[in-house]
Design a protein around this motif. Structure first.
Motif, PDB file in Angstrom:
ATOM      1  N   GLU A  32       9.720  -9.389  12.408  1.00  0.00           N
ATOM      2  CA  GLU A  32       9.329 -10.504  12.731  1.00  0.00           C
ATOM      3  C   GLU A  32       8.369 -11.044  11.680  1.00  0.00           C
ATOM      4  N   GLU A  33       7.530 -10.227  11.324  1.00  0.00           N
ATOM      5  CA  GLU A  33       6.317 -10.608  10.077  1.00  0.00           C
ATOM      6  C   GLU A  33       7.128 -11.043   8.793  1.00  0.00           C
ATOM      7  N   SER A  34       8.169 -10.498   8.886  1.00  0.00           N
ATOM      8  CA  SER A  34       8.932 -10.839   7.239  1.00  0.00           C
ATOM      9  C   SER A  34       9.249 -12.043   7.253  1.00  0.00           C
ATOM     10  N   LEU A  35       9.141 -13.041   8.192  1.00  0.00           N
ATOM     11  CA  LEU A  35       9.541 -14.478   8.058  1.00  0.00           C
ATOM     12  C   LEU A  35       8.306 -15.138   7.767  1.00  0.00           C
ATOM     13  N   HIS A  36       7.199 -14.501   7.864  1.00  0.00           N
ATOM     14  CA  HIS A  36       5.998 -15.402   7.819  1.00  0.00           C
ATOM     15  C   HIS A  36       5.684 -15.348   6.315  1.00  0.00           C
ATOM     16  N   GLU A  88       1.634 -12.249   1.301  1.00  0.00           N
ATOM     17  CA  GLU A  88       1.388 -11.843  -0.426  1.00  0.00           C
ATOM     18  C   GLU A  88       2.582 -10.793  -0.614  1.00  0.00           C
ATOM     19  N   ALA A  89       3.015 -10.184   0.180  1.00  0.00           N
ATOM     20  CA  ALA A  89       4.103  -9.195  -0.180  1.00  0.00           C
ATOM     21  C   ALA A  89       5.379 -10.015   0.029  1.00  0.00           C
ATOM     22  N   LEU A  90       5.674 -10.972   0.676  1.00  0.00           N
ATOM     23  CA  LEU A  90       6.719 -11.813   0.945  1.00  0.00           C
ATOM     24  C   LEU A  90       6.423 -13.372   1.174  1.00  0.00           C
ATOM     25  N   PRO A  91       6.145 -14.039  -0.286  1.00  0.00           N
ATOM     26  CA  PRO A  91       5.638 -15.496  -0.092  1.00  0.00           C
ATOM     27  C   PRO A  91       6.914 -16.317   0.215  1.00  0.00           C
ATOM     28  N   ALA A  92       6.535 -17.497   0.864  1.00  0.00           N
ATOM     29  CA  ALA A  92       7.762 -18.148   1.373  1.00  0.00           C
ATOM     30  C   ALA A  92       8.442 -19.320   0.137  1.00  0.00           C
ATOM     31  N   GLU A  93       7.297 -19.304  -0.964  1.00  0.00           N
ATOM     32  CA  GLU A  93       8.072 -19.966  -2.042  1.00  0.00           C
ATOM     33  C   GLU A  93       9.192 -19.398  -2.990  1.00  0.00           C
ATOM     34  N   ARG A  94       9.709 -20.154  -3.844  1.00  0.00           N
ATOM     35  CA  ARG A  94      10.787 -19.826  -4.338  1.00  0.00           C
ATOM     36  C   ARG A  94      10.562 -18.201  -5.198  1.00  0.00           C
ATOM     37  N   ILE A 126      13.113 -22.072   4.365  1.00  0.00           N
ATOM     38  CA  ILE A 126      12.358 -21.343   3.716  1.00  0.00           C
ATOM     39  C   ILE A 126      12.825 -21.518   2.303  1.00  0.00           C
ATOM     40  N   PRO A 127      11.904 -22.001   1.217  1.00  0.00           N
ATOM     41  CA  PRO A 127      12.147 -22.200  -0.199  1.00  0.00           C
ATOM     42  C   PRO A 127      12.671 -20.704  -0.635  1.00  0.00           C
ATOM     43  N   ALA A 128      12.194 -19.796  -0.096  1.00  0.00           N
ATOM     44  CA  ALA A 128      12.515 -18.351  -0.793  1.00  0.00           C
ATOM     45  C   ALA A 128      14.209 -18.395  -0.326  1.00  0.00           C
ATOM     46  N   ARG A 129      14.566 -18.598   0.655  1.00  0.00           N
ATOM     47  CA  ARG A 129      15.916 -18.391   1.294  1.00  0.00           C
ATOM     48  C   ARG A 129      16.840 -19.435   0.321  1.00  0.00           C
ATOM     49  N   GLN A 130      16.456 -20.679   0.183  1.00  0.00           N
ATOM     50  CA  GLN A 130      17.131 -21.684  -0.407  1.00  0.00           C
ATOM     51  C   GLN A 130      17.427 -21.366  -1.983  1.00  0.00           C
ATOM     52  N   THR A 161      14.132 -12.914  -0.220  1.00  0.00           N
ATOM     53  CA  THR A 161      14.794 -14.133   0.015  1.00  0.00           C
ATOM     54  C   THR A 161      15.291 -14.415   1.276  1.00  0.00           C
ATOM     55  N   ARG A 162      14.685 -13.533   2.145  1.00  0.00           N
ATOM     56  CA  ARG A 162      14.895 -13.795   3.585  1.00  0.00           C
ATOM     57  C   ARG A 162      16.395 -13.624   4.169  1.00  0.00           C
ATOM     58  N   VAL A 163      16.989 -12.656   3.387  1.00  0.00           N
ATOM     59  CA  VAL A 163      18.643 -12.710   3.778  1.00  0.00           C
ATOM     60  C   VAL A 163      18.727 -11.682   4.885  1.00  0.00           C
ATOM     61  N   HIS A 164      17.748 -10.888   4.786  1.00  0.00           N
ATOM     62  CA  HIS A 164      17.886  -9.687   5.783  1.00  0.00           C
ATOM     63  C   HIS A 164      16.447  -9.181   6.232  1.00  0.00           C
ATOM     64  N   TRP A 165      16.545  -8.616   7.359  1.00  0.00           N
ATOM     65  CA  TRP A 165      15.315  -8.074   7.966  1.00  0.00           C
ATOM     66  C   TRP A 165      14.880  -6.981   7.400  1.00  0.00           C
ATOM     67  N   PRO A 166      13.638  -6.417   7.390  1.00  0.00           N
ATOM     68  CA  PRO A 166      13.176  -5.303   6.642  1.00  0.00           C
ATOM     69  C   PRO A 166      14.168  -4.004   7.088  1.00  0.00           C
ATOM     70  N   THR A 167      14.338  -4.006   8.428  1.00  0.00           N
ATOM     71  CA  THR A 167      15.187  -2.721   8.964  1.00  0.00           C
ATOM     72  C   THR A 167      16.522  -2.829   8.471  1.00  0.00           C
ATOM     73  N   ASP A 168      17.076  -3.877   8.212  1.00  0.00           N
ATOM     74  CA  ASP A 168      18.433  -3.999   7.580  1.00  0.00           C
ATOM     75  C   ASP A 168      18.462  -3.319   6.190  1.00  0.00           C
ATOM     76  N   VAL A 169      17.442  -3.590   5.377  1.00  0.00           N
ATOM     77  CA  VAL A 169      17.241  -2.997   4.010  1.00  0.00           C
ATOM     78  C   VAL A 169      17.140  -1.558   4.242  1.00  0.00           C
ATOM     79  N   LEU A 170      16.075  -1.112   5.093  1.00  0.00           N
ATOM     80  CA  LEU A 170      15.454   0.313   5.123  1.00  0.00           C
ATOM     81  C   LEU A 170      16.966   1.073   5.585  1.00  0.00           C
TER      82      LEU A 170
END
Length: 202
Positions: free
Chosen positions: A12-16, A19-25, A90-94, A145-154
């Motif tokens: 859930e926090e991964s969408l916020h 510093e580790a996962l900025p919302a910007e491009r 989210i710009p990161a996703r776009q 880029t918010r394509v996956h949840w952290p647990t998907d990648v792990l």
């Protein structure tokens, strides 16, 4: 709080914006890593560079592991139906041109990358020093880029690593059988049976 709750909170926090996962491009390098790794394409030139540098065996094993891991990742995704993060605005996703709608778990990018990287490390540690950062970059790019949840990648990293480890185990077993057969061939002149025992040659 148990482990499952902690993982859910991490997802859930991964969408916020953090510093580790900025919302910007993201940086273009991160975008390129994510795009080129789609379908495992990125690992073809990487394997080529390994082969050109004299590490043909490592390149071959890494490509084989990645080729085996990719369909396994797709098979798992058919069984585990998990929605992608809701991050379309989210710009990161776009920043990504792709708009996947398949199951989010596991990250197939991470599965393939981990299989390639683990197989490389098992065969040639020096080569792994160069490959591992690229594996981590690809994995991070799917989060950034918010394509996956952290647990998907792990989960993808674990699956890919297990595939490479299984491949290495099978390879060792095959080499052991071949060695045993060669030893038998050396002593067979003094034996009545002139063929390699079935328990060895199979």
């Amino acid at each position: 709080m148990n482990g499952e709750d902690e993982l859910e909170e991490l997802d859930e926090e991964s969408l916020h914006d953090s510093e580790a996962l900025p919302a910007e491009r993201p940086n273009p390098l991160i975008i390129a890593a994510s795009v080129t790794a789609r379908g495992g394409v990125l690992w073809l030139p990487v394997a080529g560079l390994l082969a050109l540098s004299g590490k043909k065996k490592a390149a071959g094993r890494a490509l084989t592991a990645a080729a085996v891991a990719m369909p396994i990742g797709h098979l798992v995704s058919l069984v585990v139906h998990r929605p992608r993060p809701q991050a379309a605005n989210i710009p990161a996703r776009q920043a990504l041109p792709e708009h996947p709608d398949s199951s989010s778990f596991p990250s197939k990018h991470a599965v393939t990358a981990a299989a390639f990287g683990t197989a490389t490390a098992l065969e040639d540690r020096k080569a792994a020093i160069l490959v591992t950062p690229l594996v981590l970059l690809v994995a991070y790019s799917r989060l950034r880029t918010r394509v996956h949840w952290p647990t998907d990648v792990l989960g993808g990293l674990v699956i890919g690593a297990l595939v490479a480890l299984a491949q290495a185990g099978i390879g060792r077993s095959a080499r052991a059988r071949a060695t045993a057969c060669r030893l038998f061939a050396m002593v067979r002149p003094v034996l009545s049976d002139h063929s390699c025992p079935s328990s060895v040659s199979e």
